[in-house]
Structures are given as structure tokens and as C-alpha cells.
Write a protein that holds these residues in place. Sequence first.
Motif, short mmCIF file in Angstrom:
data_model
loop_
_atom_site.label_atom_id
_atom_site.label_comp_id
_atom_site.label_asym_id
_atom_site.label_seq_id
_atom_site.Cartn_x
_atom_site.Cartn_y
_atom_site.Cartn_z
N GLY A 62 -17.77 34.69 3.03
CA GLY A 62 -17.57 35.83 2.13
C GLY A 62 -18.88 36.43 1.63
N TYR A 63 -18.75 37.38 0.69
CA TYR A 63 -19.96 37.98 0.08
C TYR A 63 -20.81 36.86 -0.50
N SER A 64 -22.10 37.02 -0.35
CA SER A 64 -22.98 35.92 -0.71
C SER A 64 -24.21 36.47 -1.43
N PHE A 65 -25.03 35.58 -1.94
CA PHE A 65 -26.27 36.04 -2.57
C PHE A 65 -27.38 35.03 -2.29
N ALA A 66 -28.60 35.46 -2.46
CA ALA A 66 -29.74 34.58 -2.24
C ALA A 66 -29.87 33.64 -3.43
N GLY A 67 -29.70 32.35 -3.17
CA GLY A 67 -29.73 31.38 -4.27
C GLY A 67 -31.16 30.99 -4.64
N ALA A 72 -37.03 29.39 -3.72
CA ALA A 72 -37.94 28.24 -3.86
C ALA A 72 -38.59 27.92 -2.51
N ALA A 73 -37.80 28.01 -1.43
CA ALA A 73 -38.34 27.72 -0.08
C ALA A 73 -39.43 28.73 0.26
N ILE A 74 -39.20 29.99 -0.06
CA ILE A 74 -40.20 31.03 0.24
C ILE A 74 -41.48 30.80 -0.58
N GLU A 271 -28.79 43.38 -0.71
CA GLU A 271 -27.93 42.19 -0.81
C GLU A 271 -28.22 41.06 0.17
N GLY A 272 -28.50 41.40 1.43
CA GLY A 272 -28.77 40.33 2.40
C GLY A 272 -27.50 39.73 2.97
N ASN A 273 -27.69 38.74 3.87
CA ASN A 273 -26.51 38.14 4.50
C ASN A 273 -26.67 36.62 4.56
N ILE A 274 -25.55 35.96 4.61
CA ILE A 274 -25.52 34.49 4.52
C ILE A 274 -26.50 33.83 5.50
N THR A 280 -33.67 31.19 6.73
CA THR A 280 -34.99 31.25 6.10
C THR A 280 -35.28 29.96 5.35
N GLN A 281 -34.29 29.52 4.60
CA GLN A 281 -34.48 28.29 3.83
C GLN A 281 -34.74 27.10 4.77
N ALA A 282 -33.92 27.00 5.82
CA ALA A 282 -34.08 25.88 6.76
C ALA A 282 -35.45 25.94 7.43
N ALA A 283 -35.88 27.15 7.81
CA ALA A 283 -37.17 27.31 8.49
C ALA A 283 -38.31 26.84 7.58
N PHE A 284 -38.31 27.34 6.36
CA PHE A 284 -39.44 27.05 5.48
C PHE A 284 -39.40 25.62 4.93
#
Length: 403
Positions: A62-67, A72-74, A271-274, A280-284
Motif C-alpha cells: 500500500g501507500y508508504s513513506f520513507a521511515g 539513517a542509512a543515507i 512521496e517515493g515508493n516502497i 536504498t536502505q539495504a544497499a547502504f
Amino acid sequence: MYNYNFNEIIDRTGSNCLKKDKLHERFGRSDIIPMWVADMDFKTPDFILNAISERCKHAILGYSFAGDEYYAAITHWLAQRHHLDVQSAMTGFLPGIVPGLALSVGCFSKPSDKVIVQPPVYPPFVFVPQHNNRRLVCNPLMLKNGRFEMNITQFREFCSDARTTMFLLCNPHNPGGRCWTETELAKIAEICAENNVMVVSDEIHSDLVLPGHKHTAFASVSETARQNSITLMAPSKTFNIPGLGSSFYFSHNAELKKRFASFLKKSELAEGNIFAFVATQAAFENGEEWRRQLLVYIDANIRFVDNYLKQHIPQIKAIVPEASFLIWLDCREMRLSQHDLVSFFINKARLALNDGLSFGEGGEGFMRMNVGCSRVILQKALEQLKEAVHQIQLSQFLSTESN
Ligand SMILES: Cc1ncc(COP(=O)(O)O)c(C=O)c1O
């Protein structure tokens, strides 16, 4: 330690792969080796694929947001890798770097303002300002002893025109792979600030700096640079996930950050997407070892091309990049018109490269080769190129003989 296998050949046919499945449409034939679009033919690392699969196990996308974990990962990556002190509040999601360039132009300049770019350069740097009714000011790079340099004197002149309000910096540069030095960037920063020219720094290739070289983030060179810039970055090139639209921006200037965030919101693009967040988080969080091994492989590919050309095809010279997997090939000694050069690569060498001229001024006589592929494919490509060069040399020789 896990050893990533960059030799594995994965057939991308039929996956709506731009580089492979659009060959016929773009080059007129499909029996050629794709070495154009700037993604890599290496498997996207498992720590990213697994994170995406894991998220898919939840029944609802569903609709999501950057947590908080995403930010923190970035910020952690920027601190560790680039010595940048960036707080979450200074950053935001972007659907891509090219959209980021267009949005920056829209947000921070007005129609008919002048925007400086330094060709030869990644084509959107040229067409984005033009499509948005800005006047393009080209400050061509100078190729000296196989290395690009900026024309600082002319840059200063262009900045002193009151109608110039923006500079689009490509750092590291595509094509040519220059990692701009702290001295060069500090000079640029000073000139821009003195003349109220804002800097948009595209640093998408910054995590692909090759052994022996160093990326200098524009925002790291001085407080002047930090306060007068916005930086666009992404894990997409490094971790081979450009199809996910997973980029971000940051600015140390709270006012610029606020204006950009509200421009994105008004454009309904904030907004971005899931999957962009998850990847991005997994990569960083997990990517440093993959990045290290990848760069060893790419560096060896680049040296392989450089040595092969020197040994077998000396008419073509590699401008050896300091970052990334793209090699700018100097084909001027072949003495072919650009049309014939492009046709030679497609129809004789059977290779799909980028036409140097598409990178603007200074691109004539050049082609761009993507070496983000297995060594076996690269070797095959170079053998095809060698054979094709020998064929045209032979036919040129025979036609001189018969005259
Ligand atoms: C300098 C540069 N900026 C941006 C991009 C593309 O960015 P995105 O796919 O996020 O729009 C590329 C791709 O080659 C690039 O080389």
C-alpha cells in the motif's frame, strides 16, 4: 568473506531491458553487443533482492513513506563514505537524478535564465535546461594529456553575467570519469557564490571511484559551497538498481532545502515508493563489501580495455576514467566522419556504444563504452572491434593501391 561473482553472464533478453531489448529500435539491428545505457550487467546483489523479497512477503503493497531507518542509512553512508555531516532533515527522496535536475532547474531558476553546463556531458544536462526554456551556456571541458580539465577563466566570465543563475555540476564527470579535486571545486564554489550562481551537484557516480582516486563531495569543500548548493545522489549506479527510481538530495542550506521540498510537494513527486526505500536502505546498510569487490572488477576491466587498445588498436585511445564503468573512447585517429564512426561501431564492429556527439560539444570523434559487464563479453567486444578496424584498414589500403 563472500566473493561476489562478476563473471556470471545473465541473459537480460525479454526483461524489458532498455540496453538489450531496445537494440533493434535504437541501432537498427539486435545482433550487437549492448555497451550503451549506463547500467551494469552484473546481478543486483542478494542483500537488495532479499530485502525486496522480504517486503513482498507482507500481503499489502500500500501507500508508504520513507521511515527513519531509510534516512539513517543515507546519513550514515554519507558520513562514512564521504565525510559529510548531513542530518535527516537536510535530505529528501527523489524519483531519479534526471528528474532531480529538472526539478532543480524549475525550482531555483526562471525561464530565460542562463544555466552553465560543461560538455561533453551526460545528455540531460543539456536538454533539461533547454526543455525548460532556460538558456544554455556551455563551458566546454578541455582534454589535456588524456584528462579533462575545467576552463576556469571562461567559467568566471560566464558567471559574471547577471542572467546566469545556475551551474549544473557533474561530479564525478560523465563521460570522461574525472573526479574533480578539492582545489577545482573550491574555486568553482567561490566564483559561483560571488556571482549568485547556485550549484546543483549530480554525484550519482560518487560511490564508484576507482582505486587510487578520491571523490570530493562539492558540499565538503567549504561552507560557501555548502550554503550555495544542492546535491543529488543515489545508490542506483553502484548497486545496479537504476530501474527502481531511488535517489535523494540534500542541502546544508535550510532555506534551499525548504524551497526544494515544497517544490517537490507541489509537483506531487515527494512521496517515493516502497521498493526504492527498501533497496536504498539495504544497499547502504550492507553494501560496502560489494562496492569494494565491484570496483576491483571494474578497474580490471578498464585496464583490460586500455591495454588491449594500446596493443591491438592504437588508433583508438581510452580516456581512462577515475570513476565509474564508462570509458570515453577517442576515435579521432580513425579519421571517419561521426556518421561513419557510429555506423562503423554498429555495422562493422557490431557493438552498441553511445555516440560521442550526443554528449554535446567536444563529443565529435568519440564514443562511450560501458564496461559494466563480464570480462568474457568485454574480450569478445574488443576482438570484434579489432577485427573491424583491421578490415577497414585493409580496404583503405586496397583502395589506395588501386588508385
Ligand atoms: C551523471 C548522471 N546523472 C544521472 C544519471 C541518471 O540518473 P537517474 O536514472 O536517476 O535519472 C546518469 C546515468 O547515466 C548519469 O550518468
